[in-house]
Write a protein that holds these residues in place. Structure first.
Motif, PDB file in Angstrom:
ATOM      1  N   LYS A 224     -12.625 -24.145  15.201  1.00 53.97           N
ATOM      2  CA  LYS A 224     -11.641 -23.445  14.352  1.00 53.97           C
ATOM      3  C   LYS A 224     -12.263 -22.218  13.683  1.00 53.97           C
ATOM      4  O   LYS A 224     -11.607 -21.200  13.520  1.00 53.97           O
ATOM      5  CB  LYS A 224     -11.129 -24.404  13.259  1.00 53.97           C
ATOM      6  CG  LYS A 224     -10.355 -25.586  13.809  1.00 53.97           C
ATOM      7  CD  LYS A 224      -8.886 -25.432  13.569  1.00 53.97           C
ATOM      8  CE  LYS A 224      -8.103 -26.590  14.134  1.00 53.97           C
ATOM      9  NZ  LYS A 224      -6.673 -26.311  14.206  1.00 53.97           N
TER      10      LYS A 224
ATOM     11  N   LYS B 215      -0.385 -16.930  13.798  1.00 60.66           N
ATOM     12  CA  LYS B 215      -0.868 -18.139  13.133  1.00 60.66           C
ATOM     13  C   LYS B 215      -2.172 -17.847  12.383  1.00 60.66           C
ATOM     14  O   LYS B 215      -2.989 -17.065  12.841  1.00 60.66           O
ATOM     15  CB  LYS B 215      -1.114 -19.192  14.213  1.00 60.66           C
ATOM     16  CG  LYS B 215      -1.543 -20.544  13.733  1.00 60.66           C
ATOM     17  CD  LYS B 215      -1.553 -21.520  14.915  1.00 60.66           C
ATOM     18  CE  LYS B 215      -2.098 -22.871  14.516  1.00 60.66           C
ATOM     19  NZ  LYS B 215      -3.502 -23.074  14.840  1.00 60.66           N
ATOM     20  N   VAL B 216      -2.323 -18.513  11.230  1.00 62.11           N
ATOM     21  CA  VAL B 216      -3.573 -18.414  10.479  1.00 62.11           C
ATOM     22  C   VAL B 216      -4.089 -19.830  10.258  1.00 62.11           C
ATOM     23  O   VAL B 216      -3.340 -20.705   9.823  1.00 62.11           O
ATOM     24  CB  VAL B 216      -3.344 -17.713   9.110  1.00 62.11           C
ATOM     25  CG1 VAL B 216      -4.647 -17.647   8.329  1.00 62.11           C
ATOM     26  CG2 VAL B 216      -2.777 -16.318   9.313  1.00 62.11           C
ATOM     27  N   ASN B 217      -5.353 -20.067  10.578  1.00 60.49           N
ATOM     28  CA  ASN B 217      -5.926 -21.412  10.363  1.00 60.49           C
ATOM     29  C   ASN B 217      -6.258 -21.619   8.895  1.00 60.49           C
ATOM     30  O   ASN B 217      -6.755 -20.718   8.235  1.00 60.49           O
ATOM     31  CB  ASN B 217      -7.208 -21.579  11.191  1.00 60.49           C
ATOM     32  CG  ASN B 217      -6.902 -22.002  12.618  1.00 60.49           C
ATOM     33  OD1 ASN B 217      -5.759 -22.291  12.967  1.00 60.49           O
ATOM     34  ND2 ASN B 217      -7.927 -22.041  13.443  1.00 60.49           N
TER      35      ASN B 217
ATOM     36  N   PRO C  10      -8.156 -12.630  12.243  1.00 59.56           N
ATOM     37  CA  PRO C  10      -8.591 -14.000  11.924  1.00 59.56           C
ATOM     38  C   PRO C  10      -8.334 -14.963  13.096  1.00 59.56           C
ATOM     39  O   PRO C  10      -7.290 -14.879  13.750  1.00 59.56           O
ATOM     40  CB  PRO C  10      -7.722 -14.359  10.719  1.00 59.56           C
ATOM     41  CG  PRO C  10      -7.407 -13.041  10.082  1.00 59.56           C
ATOM     42  CD  PRO C  10      -7.269 -12.067  11.212  1.00 59.56           C
ATOM     43  N   PHE C  11      -9.291 -15.841  13.320  1.00 68.86           N
ATOM     44  CA  PHE C  11      -9.185 -16.775  14.452  1.00 68.86           C
ATOM     45  C   PHE C  11      -8.159 -17.863  14.128  1.00 68.86           C
ATOM     46  O   PHE C  11      -8.077 -18.339  13.003  1.00 68.86           O
ATOM     47  CB  PHE C  11     -10.540 -17.444  14.730  1.00 68.86           C
ATOM     48  CG  PHE C  11     -11.673 -16.482  15.002  1.00 68.86           C
ATOM     49  CD1 PHE C  11     -11.424 -15.153  15.330  1.00 68.86           C
ATOM     50  CD2 PHE C  11     -12.994 -16.903  14.943  1.00 68.86           C
ATOM     51  CE1 PHE C  11     -12.468 -14.264  15.583  1.00 68.86           C
ATOM     52  CE2 PHE C  11     -14.053 -16.023  15.195  1.00 68.86           C
ATOM     53  CZ  PHE C  11     -13.782 -14.710  15.510  1.00 68.86           C
ATOM     54  N   SER C  12      -7.421 -18.283  15.135  1.00 68.44           N
ATOM     55  CA  SER C  12      -6.451 -19.355  14.899  1.00 68.44           C
ATOM     56  C   SER C  12      -6.327 -20.271  16.105  1.00 68.44           C
ATOM     57  O   SER C  12      -5.235 -20.596  16.550  1.00 68.44           O
ATOM     58  CB  SER C  12      -5.101 -18.769  14.490  1.00 68.44           C
ATOM     59  OG  SER C  12      -4.668 -17.800  15.415  1.00 68.44           O
ATOM     60  N   GLY C  13      -7.483 -20.695  16.604  1.00 67.80           N
ATOM     61  CA  GLY C  13      -7.476 -21.627  17.732  1.00 67.80           C
ATOM     62  C   GLY C  13      -7.242 -23.055  17.285  1.00 67.80           C
ATOM     63  O   GLY C  13      -7.251 -23.353  16.098  1.00 67.80           O
ATOM     64  N   GLY C  14      -7.041 -23.927  18.247  1.00 66.58           N
ATOM     65  CA  GLY C  14      -6.916 -25.368  17.996  1.00 66.58           C
ATOM     66  C   GLY C  14      -5.540 -25.793  17.587  1.00 66.58           C
ATOM     67  O   GLY C  14      -4.652 -25.004  17.398  1.00 66.58           O
TER      68      GLY C  14
END
Lengths: 147, 77
Positions: A125, A144-146, B73-77
């Motif tokens: 992540k 999407k933003v984690n 911003p990363f948003s994997g998973g």
């Protein structure tokens, strides 16, 4: 050792339950394993401003992402007593309810797999350049933003 | 020199392209980013990181590759 070689983690579209089931079955010949642990990331149908997410479209900076997945694998093998590890992440469209991330770790003993799985998922992540575009039912989208 | 710039995720919507080649004669990444922000004013409001040679680097790093990648911003998973 063959499990430690770099390989592409990405799969086009959703990760099917058949694929996950077959991955589990393949490990029945590896009888030094006493514990498996599995993380499945599933696309959530979030409701934002009265609009429902119907799918996420994933893209990635693939060269860097595969390098990062490899670093995460190496770090996990270094830190935990693992027999093997498999990571798969979707690219392209994954509908709500479908699986977009499959992380599978195996070890002789349970403690290692509990700790390793959390480490690997959190690292993915934070460090892997994958981008999710949340598609709403009216075809509009947001990125999407984690958390 | 010619530098290839790649834009991912929401950044490609700001620039309306996924990659382009830019003439660049200065040395630091920050100077190149300044040039891009003049071309795409909306880039200033976006949160992003940069990578060269597949590693994240700070904006004050010298450009050492002919490819620079802008990553939201990363948003994997």
């Amino acid at each position: 050792m063959s499990d430690k070689k770099p390989k592409s983690v990405f799969k086009q579209g959703a990760i099917s339950s058949e694929f996950i089931g077959e991955s589990i079955a393949k490990h029945q010949t590896k009888t030094s394993i006493g514990a498996h642990n599995i993380f499945l990331g599933q696309v959530r149908a979030d409701v934002i401003d009265n609009k429902t997410v119907v799918a996420i479209e994933y893209t990635a900076y693939e060269e860097m992402a595969n390098a990062k997945f490899h670093e995460i694998r190496e770090a996990a093998f270094e830190k935990f007593e693992l027999t093997c590890m498999h990571i798969y992440h979707s690219l392209g469209t994954v509908k709500a309810g479908e699986i977009c991330l499959f992380v599978f770790v195996s070890s002789p003993h349970r403690k290692a797999v509990f700790e390793a799985l959390e480490f690997i998922v959190e690292e993915i992540k934070a460090k892997v350049p994958v981008f999710g575009k949340e598609i709403f039912e009216d075809n509009s989208h947001q990125w999407k933003v984690n958390n | 020199m010619k530098v290839k710039i790649k834009y991912f995720g929401m950044l490609s919507e700001v620039t309306n392209c996924e990659e382009e080649t830019i003439d660049f004669s200065e040395s630091h990444i920050s100077e190149l980013l300044e040039k891009l922000c003049i071309k795409y004013p909306n880039l200033r409001n976006k949160d992003f990181q940069v990578a060269q040679n597949q590693e994240l680097v700070s904006f004050d790093t010298e450009l050492s590759s002919n490819e620079l990648v802008l990553l939201p911003p990363f948003s994997g998973g």
